[in-house]
Design a protein around this motif. Sequence first.
Motif, short mmCIF file in Angstrom:
data_model
loop_
_atom_site.label_atom_id
_atom_site.label_comp_id
_atom_site.label_asym_id
_atom_site.label_seq_id
_atom_site.Cartn_x
_atom_site.Cartn_y
_atom_site.Cartn_z
N VAL A 195 -10.91 3.69 -1.58
CA VAL A 195 -9.65 3.21 -1.51
C VAL A 195 -9.29 2.24 -2.79
CG1 VAL A 195 -9.17 3.37 0.87
CG2 VAL A 195 -10.41 1.34 0.11
N THR A 251 -2.44 9.36 4.78
CA THR A 251 -3.18 9.11 3.51
C THR A 251 -4.13 8.02 4.11
OG1 THR A 251 -0.87 9.59 2.36
CG2 THR A 251 -2.77 8.24 1.23
N ARG A 252 -3.76 7.06 4.71
CA ARG A 252 -4.74 6.18 4.97
C ARG A 252 -6.14 6.61 5.63
NH1 ARG A 252 -0.95 1.40 7.61
NH2 ARG A 252 -0.59 0.29 5.74
N PHE A 282 -6.35 5.11 -2.96
CA PHE A 282 -4.96 4.66 -2.88
C PHE A 282 -4.25 4.46 -3.93
CE2 PHE A 282 -4.73 3.66 1.75
CZ PHE A 282 -5.74 3.30 2.23
N MET A 312 0.92 -1.02 -0.03
CA MET A 312 0.04 0.08 0.16
C MET A 312 0.98 1.30 0.02
SD MET A 312 -2.91 -1.30 -0.36
CE MET A 312 -3.78 0.12 -0.27
N SER A 331 -7.88 8.82 2.60
CA SER A 331 -8.37 8.05 1.24
C SER A 331 -9.66 7.36 1.58
CB SER A 331 -7.39 7.32 0.65
OG SER A 331 -6.13 8.01 0.51
#
Length: 262
Positions: free
Chosen positions: A20, A13-14, A240, A3, A17
């Motif tokens: 995804v 970012t996780r 992602f 990832m 986002s």
Amino acid sequence: AGMPGDGSTRAATRRLSVWVLAMLCLVLPTCLPDWPPPGVDDDVVQDDDVSGDDDDSTADDDATCDDDSATPPLDWVPLTGATFDMGSYDGNGSEQPYHPVTVADLEILRTEVTLEQYTACEAEGACSPPPGENGQCNWGRPGRELHPVNCVVWEQAVEFCLWAGGRLPSEAEWEYAARGQGLEVTYPWGEEPATCYHAVMDATGTGGDGCGQAGTDVVCSHSPDGDTAQGLCDMAGNVFEWVQDLHHDNYEGAPTDGTAWE
């Protein structure tokens, strides 16, 4: 498969986002502009040997870096390589240990790959169509041409990269790019807390997912507020992005030369 990103930028970012599924982020290393990309058969695109031709039938293919053959055009942004600290001191275990990595000069796409760009690859028979049955998939949806293509699997990301004359970035290259050439920043744009001005994200308390839009948005729709210093957009938020590496639980034994950990 890996990832995107790592460290504080990876964690950010996780969080940001929402849509995804899967996305593409491509890199064309040291093509400035006379050096062809590695990992590409020159009978398909161009030379895959950075020191010379890989066969005798393409004697002149070291002379150009043809990234204008794709339709619509691809916007490559050059980044100067350096040594940076990858990972996070205070993130989760998969982001540790914090460790120095040296990344070479490279070029990377300014935007997430759009549906329009991926459709051009599919029309030439170089890319297979994404499944598209999920309600959040952009494939086959009118008016989404400038949205990122999502719902693609890793193998399809590789297909597009080869067609475009590049390859997937390593996880280290991705993080280096997302952190503005390896800066000590929490987000691609710096330290300012993430808002809907910066990224396509699920903003709690705003009354709706995606900052009022239930899905992806046009690439670079939050520029320049959410861009890196080099102008890369959507490095946090929207979707992602696939990298070359396999997933690992932590960075013990990870490469320190910027290459993919496979």
